[in-house]
Design a protein around this motif. Structure first.
Motif, PDB file in Angstrom:
ATOM      1  N   GLN A 156       0.788  -1.084   0.188  1.00 42.80           N
ATOM      2  CA  GLN A 156      -0.017  -0.007  -0.009  1.00 42.80           C
ATOM      3  C   GLN A 156       0.852   1.234  -0.064  1.00 42.80           C
ATOM      4  O   GLN A 156       0.430   2.376  -0.254  1.00 42.80           O
ATOM      5  N   GLY A 157       2.264   1.200   0.101  1.00 41.78           N
ATOM      6  CA  GLY A 157       2.991   2.361  -0.004  1.00 41.78           C
ATOM      7  C   GLY A 157       3.126   3.286   1.255  1.00 41.78           C
ATOM      8  O   GLY A 157       3.136   4.362   1.156  1.00 41.78           O
ATOM      9  N   VAL A 158       2.775   2.736   2.338  1.00 41.17           N
ATOM     10  CA  VAL A 158       2.598   3.314   3.802  1.00 41.17           C
ATOM     11  C   VAL A 158       4.152   3.567   4.002  1.00 41.17           C
ATOM     12  O   VAL A 158       4.860   2.582   4.318  1.00 41.17           O
ATOM     13  N   PRO A 159       4.575   4.766   4.443  1.00 42.37           N
ATOM     14  CA  PRO A 159       6.040   4.990   4.811  1.00 42.37           C
ATOM     15  C   PRO A 159       6.207   4.226   6.253  1.00 42.37           C
ATOM     16  O   PRO A 159       5.507   3.991   7.042  1.00 42.37           O
ATOM     17  N   VAL A 160       7.305   3.343   6.344  1.00 39.31           N
ATOM     18  CA  VAL A 160       7.685   2.481   7.224  1.00 39.31           C
ATOM     19  C   VAL A 160       7.549   3.276   8.649  1.00 39.31           C
ATOM     20  O   VAL A 160       7.197   2.812   9.607  1.00 39.31           O
ATOM     21  N   HIS A 161       8.041   4.449   8.669  1.00 37.75           N
ATOM     22  CA  HIS A 161       8.091   5.173   9.922  1.00 37.75           C
ATOM     23  C   HIS A 161       6.490   5.757  10.400  1.00 37.75           C
ATOM     24  O   HIS A 161       6.402   5.761  11.685  1.00 37.75           O
ATOM     25  N   LEU A 162       5.700   5.386   9.516  1.00 36.53           N
ATOM     26  CA  LEU A 162       4.269   5.659  10.085  1.00 36.53           C
ATOM     27  C   LEU A 162       3.454   4.249  10.291  1.00 36.53           C
ATOM     28  O   LEU A 162       2.823   4.259  11.286  1.00 36.53           O
ATOM     29  N   GLU A 163       4.108   3.060  10.002  1.00 37.91           N
ATOM     30  CA  GLU A 163       3.564   2.160   9.872  1.00 37.91           C
ATOM     31  C   GLU A 163       4.185   1.319  11.226  1.00 37.91           C
ATOM     32  O   GLU A 163       3.249   0.936  12.078  1.00 37.91           O
ATOM     33  N   LEU A 164       5.335   1.507  11.650  1.00 36.81           N
ATOM     34  CA  LEU A 164       5.857   1.212  13.028  1.00 36.81           C
ATOM     35  C   LEU A 164       6.257   2.413  13.484  1.00 36.81           C
ATOM     36  O   LEU A 164       6.998   3.144  13.250  1.00 36.81           O
ATOM     37  N   ASP A 165       5.425   2.505  14.781  1.00 39.30           N
ATOM     38  CA  ASP A 165       5.305   3.609  15.351  1.00 39.30           C
ATOM     39  C   ASP A 165       5.772   3.612  16.926  1.00 39.30           C
ATOM     40  O   ASP A 165       5.773   2.558  17.548  1.00 39.30           O
ATOM     41  N   GLU A 166       5.472   4.854  17.756  1.00 35.04           N
ATOM     42  CA  GLU A 166       5.783   4.581  19.138  1.00 35.04           C
ATOM     43  C   GLU A 166       4.747   4.001  19.931  1.00 35.04           C
ATOM     44  O   GLU A 166       4.952   3.659  21.009  1.00 35.04           O
ATOM     45  N   HIS A 167       3.420   3.582  19.429  1.00 35.61           N
ATOM     46  CA  HIS A 167       2.368   3.064  19.987  1.00 35.61           C
ATOM     47  C   HIS A 167       2.699   1.378  19.942  1.00 35.61           C
ATOM     48  O   HIS A 167       2.066   0.711  20.881  1.00 35.61           O
ATOM     49  N   ASP A 168       3.690   0.912  19.118  1.00 32.54           N
ATOM     50  CA  ASP A 168       4.028  -0.649  19.166  1.00 32.54           C
ATOM     51  C   ASP A 168       4.490  -1.126  20.451  1.00 32.54           C
ATOM     52  O   ASP A 168       4.102  -2.119  20.889  1.00 32.54           O
ATOM     53  N   ALA A 169       5.270  -0.150  21.098  1.00 35.85           N
ATOM     54  CA  ALA A 169       5.780  -0.485  22.510  1.00 35.85           C
ATOM     55  C   ALA A 169       4.869  -1.002  23.577  1.00 35.85           C
ATOM     56  O   ALA A 169       5.091  -1.721  24.135  1.00 35.85           O
ATOM     57  N   SER A 170       3.656  -0.151  23.528  1.00 37.49           N
ATOM     58  CA  SER A 170       2.747  -0.342  24.644  1.00 37.49           C
ATOM     59  C   SER A 170       1.497  -1.282  24.222  1.00 37.49           C
ATOM     60  O   SER A 170       0.621  -1.522  25.242  1.00 37.49           O
ATOM     61  N   ALA A 171       1.452  -1.239  22.775  1.00 36.30           N
ATOM     62  CA  ALA A 171       0.173  -2.223  22.385  1.00 36.30           C
ATOM     63  C   ALA A 171       0.213  -3.460  22.840  1.00 36.30           C
ATOM     64  O   ALA A 171       1.294  -4.123  22.720  1.00 36.30           O
ATOM     65  N   VAL A 172      -0.860  -4.186  22.718  1.00 36.98           N
ATOM     66  CA  VAL A 172      -1.052  -5.685  22.800  1.00 36.98           C
ATOM     67  C   VAL A 172      -1.197  -6.136  21.228  1.00 36.98           C
ATOM     68  O   VAL A 172      -1.961  -5.500  20.504  1.00 36.98           O
ATOM     69  N   HIS A 173      -0.399  -6.865  20.790  1.00 32.08           N
ATOM     70  CA  HIS A 173      -0.422  -7.496  19.484  1.00 32.08           C
ATOM     71  C   HIS A 173      -1.042  -8.898  19.424  1.00 32.08           C
ATOM     72  O   HIS A 173      -0.740  -9.711  20.252  1.00 32.08           O
ATOM     73  N   PHE A 174      -1.412  -9.286  18.152  1.00 37.68           N
ATOM     74  CA  PHE A 174      -2.140 -10.475  17.756  1.00 37.68           C
ATOM     75  C   PHE A 174      -1.496 -10.961  16.357  1.00 37.68           C
ATOM     76  O   PHE A 174      -1.064 -10.069  15.703  1.00 37.68           O
ATOM     77  N   ILE A 175      -1.461 -11.993  16.188  1.00 38.83           N
ATOM     78  CA  ILE A 175      -1.064 -13.130  14.907  1.00 38.83           C
ATOM     79  C   ILE A 175      -2.080 -13.791  14.796  1.00 38.83           C
ATOM     80  O   ILE A 175      -2.902 -14.293  15.659  1.00 38.83           O
ATOM     81  N   LEU A 176      -2.104 -13.967  13.439  1.00 39.10           N
ATOM     82  CA  LEU A 176      -2.955 -14.926  12.912  1.00 39.10           C
ATOM     83  C   LEU A 176      -2.183 -16.146  12.182  1.00 39.10           C
ATOM     84  O   LEU A 176      -1.165 -15.679  11.481  1.00 39.10           O
ATOM     85  N   LYS A 177      -2.218 -17.277  12.442  1.00 40.11           N
ATOM     86  CA  LYS A 177      -1.362 -18.299  12.270  1.00 40.11           C
ATOM     87  C   LYS A 177      -2.263 -19.342  11.338  1.00 40.11           C
ATOM     88  O   LYS A 177      -3.340 -19.714  11.395  1.00 40.11           O
ATOM     89  N   ASP A 178      -1.475 -19.896  10.140  1.00 41.07           N
ATOM     90  CA  ASP A 178      -2.088 -20.809   9.337  1.00 41.07           C
ATOM     91  C   ASP A 178      -0.884 -22.162   9.788  1.00 41.07           C
ATOM     92  O   ASP A 178       0.068 -22.269   9.179  1.00 41.07           O
TER      93      ASP A 178
END
Length: 142
Positions: A28-50
């Motif tokens: 989608q062409g989102v700049p990496v500095h906008l995609e990975l941001d300061e909120h990643d450190a405090s967020a709860v992350h989820f993954i979907l696995k096959d």
């Protein structure tokens, strides 16, 4: 077998970031500095696995008391259209419910609004641009 889960290792978090980079940065062409941001450190992350392969990701953060914001929901291109995004959204909502949250908010890319509406999210804003992509704010009481 498909499974959505909370990230609980650094390796899983790295996989989540890789999926997000593939979908948002490369496709989608989102700049990496906008995609990975300061909120990643405090967020709860989820993954979907096959099986053992990570095929999707998302994150959730608390905006204010008992109100969460769902962000970075994505599934690899070859797995889209198979209703797998529902699994990751169910994991997010289960986490929020378990922790006593009352509302979830998100900014949906405009093309994805029907997906979120099927999950009972309601549009709450006019269209706006985020990273030069049309979005609308949505929310759901849980």
């Amino acid at each position: 077998m498909f499974e959505a889960k909370i990230v609980d290792t650094k390796e899983e978090l790295d996989f989540a970031f890789e999926i997000r980079k593939k979908v948002f940065v490369e496709e989608q062409g989102v700049p990496v500095h906008l995609e990975l941001d300061e909120h990643d450190a405090s967020a709860v992350h989820f993954i979907l696995k096959d099986g053992e392969k990570v095929i999707g990701a998302s994150r959730l953060r608390e905006l204010e008391h008992r109100i969460g914001k769902v962000e970075r929901v994505c599934v690899l291109r070859e797995y889209r259209g198979k209703r797998l995004g529902i699994l990751i959204m169910q994991a997010v909502e289960n986490y929020a419910t378990k922790h006593g949250w009352k509302k979830l908010k998100l900014n949906a890319q405009s093309y994805a609004i029907p997906f979120y509406e099927k999950l009972n999210f309601k549009v709450t804003s006019p269209e706006f641009l985020d990273a030069n992509i049309p979005h609308r704010a949505m929310e759901k009481l849980i």
